[in-house]
Design a protein around this motif. Structure first.
Motif, PDB file in Angstrom:
ATOM      1  N   SER A 114     -24.824 -59.370   4.114  1.00 47.52           N
ATOM      2  CA  SER A 114     -26.981 -59.927   3.768  1.00 47.52           C
ATOM      3  C   SER A 114     -26.772 -60.780   3.275  1.00 47.52           C
ATOM      4  N   PRO A 115     -27.864 -61.111   3.448  1.00 45.78           N
ATOM      5  CA  PRO A 115     -28.467 -62.478   2.775  1.00 45.78           C
ATOM      6  C   PRO A 115     -28.760 -63.038   1.763  1.00 45.78           C
ATOM      7  N   ASP A 116     -28.988 -61.534   1.247  1.00 45.77           N
ATOM      8  CA  ASP A 116     -28.478 -61.740  -0.558  1.00 45.77           C
ATOM      9  C   ASP A 116     -27.371 -61.222  -0.912  1.00 45.77           C
ATOM     10  N   ALA A 117     -26.249 -61.005  -0.494  1.00 44.20           N
ATOM     11  CA  ALA A 117     -24.695 -60.486  -0.540  1.00 44.20           C
ATOM     12  C   ALA A 117     -24.292 -60.925   0.421  1.00 44.20           C
ATOM     13  N   VAL A 118     -24.113 -62.874   0.696  1.00 44.02           N
ATOM     14  CA  VAL A 118     -23.125 -63.779   1.084  1.00 44.02           C
ATOM     15  C   VAL A 118     -21.985 -63.535   0.366  1.00 44.02           C
TER      16      VAL A 118
END
Length: 519
Positions: free
Chosen positions: A465-469
């Motif tokens: 996800s964009p918040d958990a690269v």
């Protein structure tokens, strides 16, 4: 001690690489196209070799001629011109040959005449219409006519140079400018970029820099947009000018494409003087442009890969491995011709050599097919889990394992797997694809294939996800929980080989795309 000459009889063994043995080895690593060319050359110079025909089961020529005669005897409803005789023509024959009077009675009652139903049917155009007469003669069945050739009606492929030469007279009316333009057209590459040295061209043609600039500006307005650019930035700028979107901010973005490739959005916003939303809109417009305007005019024909082995499920739950018959060369040795010519006693030495070479070629092709079959069958046996479950279950495999299983040398297996393809229910794969290095597992478990590990890394990055690269260390920890022991530098090497950017670049891009989708 006196020197003397003596005779000794010794017996020894040695491996001699004869020319035929070397050619047999070379046949193993030949592709289907290379093998077809080699066999065609052998058939051309060897009178005892011939290609196998696909209609050999049709019998002798005499049998085929008898069948043709029988077929022609059944063609009664056809006319002399080869066309089918229509109902009007058959009715006209019946009318003329009738002796009972029924034809005359029907003609009187129906007020018609079968002879006049189609008065012009089959008749050539009159002599006062010569252009129609020439067209009629060119029709099938016409007088001295020939059948249609469908190739005459196929549209020819227009090349990029032909497409540009059709537009140049409308953009450059002066003959001197057309000469310069034609010289520049000849120096375009397949992508539509101009690879000429303009200073050298000016000196060779005796033109002025002003003339070259004027001609080049006119050529850059031609279709397709972006043609005659000297680099990618100029190509994109030409297309943006034609769309009236080349403002100062877009100009600075096009001039800093290396920052866009590195996904350095912060630097791009600072250089272009725009906010994040405007930058995303500009990037969307850039993606809609064509970086290779001449690619739509490529005339190279793509050659489809022909599989050498076909694998499909069998009725007993296993796998059926077969050689592709379309990829197998079919040659025969004409023994009857050799026996017939040998009776005359002429060129016996030459024919004996040709027979020996022909027999060697057929044996070598047969041995080649058997070797490919052995290697392919062992690969299918080793990679049975891959064929059932997919790339996650691809086992580590090396040449030595296959060579030991089929009792052959590793070099032989390497030659067999070079440029050979296998068609499986999972798709078309090169035989080399199934040979991957082994990656050790955690706590002594089963080892993993490098290709399967690369596939797992690709899936992890795709699903992030964009918040958990995920960083490379995070990927290492995730793989370790799955039983795969891998170093961080190895993860980075695999990621770069798959053209996947770093976690910092991915975070920038994913956040930007998330904001675009939010708008």
């Amino acid at each position: 001690m006196a020197l003397s000459a003596n005779l000794f009889l010794r017996q020894s063994q040695s491996l001699v690489m004869t020319p035929q043995l070397m050619q047999s080895i070379q046949l193993l690593q030949m592709t289907h196209f290379e093998l077809s060319q080699f066999i065609a050359q052998e058939v051309e110079k060897n009178p005892l070799l011939e290609f196998a025909s696909n209609d050999e089961d049709l019998g002798s020529n005499g049998e085929r001629e008898a069948k043709d005669d029988h077929f022609e005897a059944q063609e009664e409803p056809h006319g002399e011109d080869g066309f089918e005789r229509g109902a009007g023509e058959l009715a006209s024959d019946w009318y003329e040959n009738d002796n009972t009077g029924n034809a005359k009675r029907l003609s009187d009652e129906l007020d018609t005449n079968f002879n006049d139903v189609f008065p012009d049917d089959g008749a050539p155009p009159r002599a006062d219409a010569p252009e129609l007469l020439s067209q009629w003669k060119s029709m099938p069945g016409g007088e001295a006519g020939e059948s249609y050739d469908l190739d005459d009606f196929v549209a020819g492929q227009v090349s990029l140079r032909d497409h540009l030469n059709e537009q140049i007279p409308f953009s450059l009316p002066a003959m001197a400018d057309r000469l310069i333009a034609q010289h520049l057209v000849d120096q375009l590459d397949d992508a539509g970029y101009l690879r000429a040295d303009l200073d050298e061209t000016i000196g060779r043609l005796g033109a002025t820099p002003e003339d070259m600039t004027r001609v080049l500006d006119a050529l850059q307005q031609l279709d397709p947009p972006g043609v005659f650019a000297r680099n990618l930035s100029e190509c994109l700028a030409i297309q943006l000018r034609q769309k009236d979107r080349f403002d100062p901010a877009m100009e600075r973005l096009v001039q800093n494409l290396e920052l866009l490739a590195r996904r350095d959005f912060a630097a791009l916003k600072r250089l272009c003087g725009v906010d994040e939303e405007d930058l995303l809109d500009m990037m969307t417009e850039i993606r809609q442009l064509n970086p290779k305007p001449g690619s739509g005019f490529e005339t190279d024909i793509s050659e489809a890969i022909m599989p050498d082995i076909v694998v499909r499920p069998s009725a007993d739950g296993g796998w059926l491995v077969e050689l592709n018959p379309d990829a197998l060369p079919r040659v025969l040795v004409n023994q009857s011709y050799f026996a017939c010519v040998s009776k005359t006693g002429q060129d016996h030495a030459f024919l004996s050599e040709c027979l020996q070479n022909a027999n060697w070629l057929t044996r070598s092709l047969d041995q080649r097919a058997k070797t490919i079959m052995k290697v392919a069958s062992e690969i299918v046996r080793q990679q049975d889990a891959f064929l059932i479950h997919g790339v996650d279950h691809l086992r580590p495999l090396n040449l030595k394992t296959v060579a030991d299983a089929i009792k052959m040398h590793e070099s032989t297996v390497s030659r067999v797997t070079s440029n050979k393809y296998m068609l499986t229910p999972r798709g078309l794969f090169e035989l080399k694809y199934f040979f991957t290095v082994s990656i050790s597992a955690v706590e002594g478990g089963d080892s993993h294939s490098a290709e399967a590990v690369r596939h797992k890394i690709r899936l992890l990055i795709t699903n992030e996800s964009p918040d958990a690269v995920l960083s490379d260390d995070d990927i290492v920890d995730t793989l370790k929980k799955g039983g795969i022991e891998l170093a961080r530098r190895t993860v980075a090497k695999y990621r770069e080989a798959m053209n996947i950017p770093s976690s910092v670049q991915r975070r920038r891009e994913k956040r930007a795309l998330a904001k675009v989708s939010g708008f």
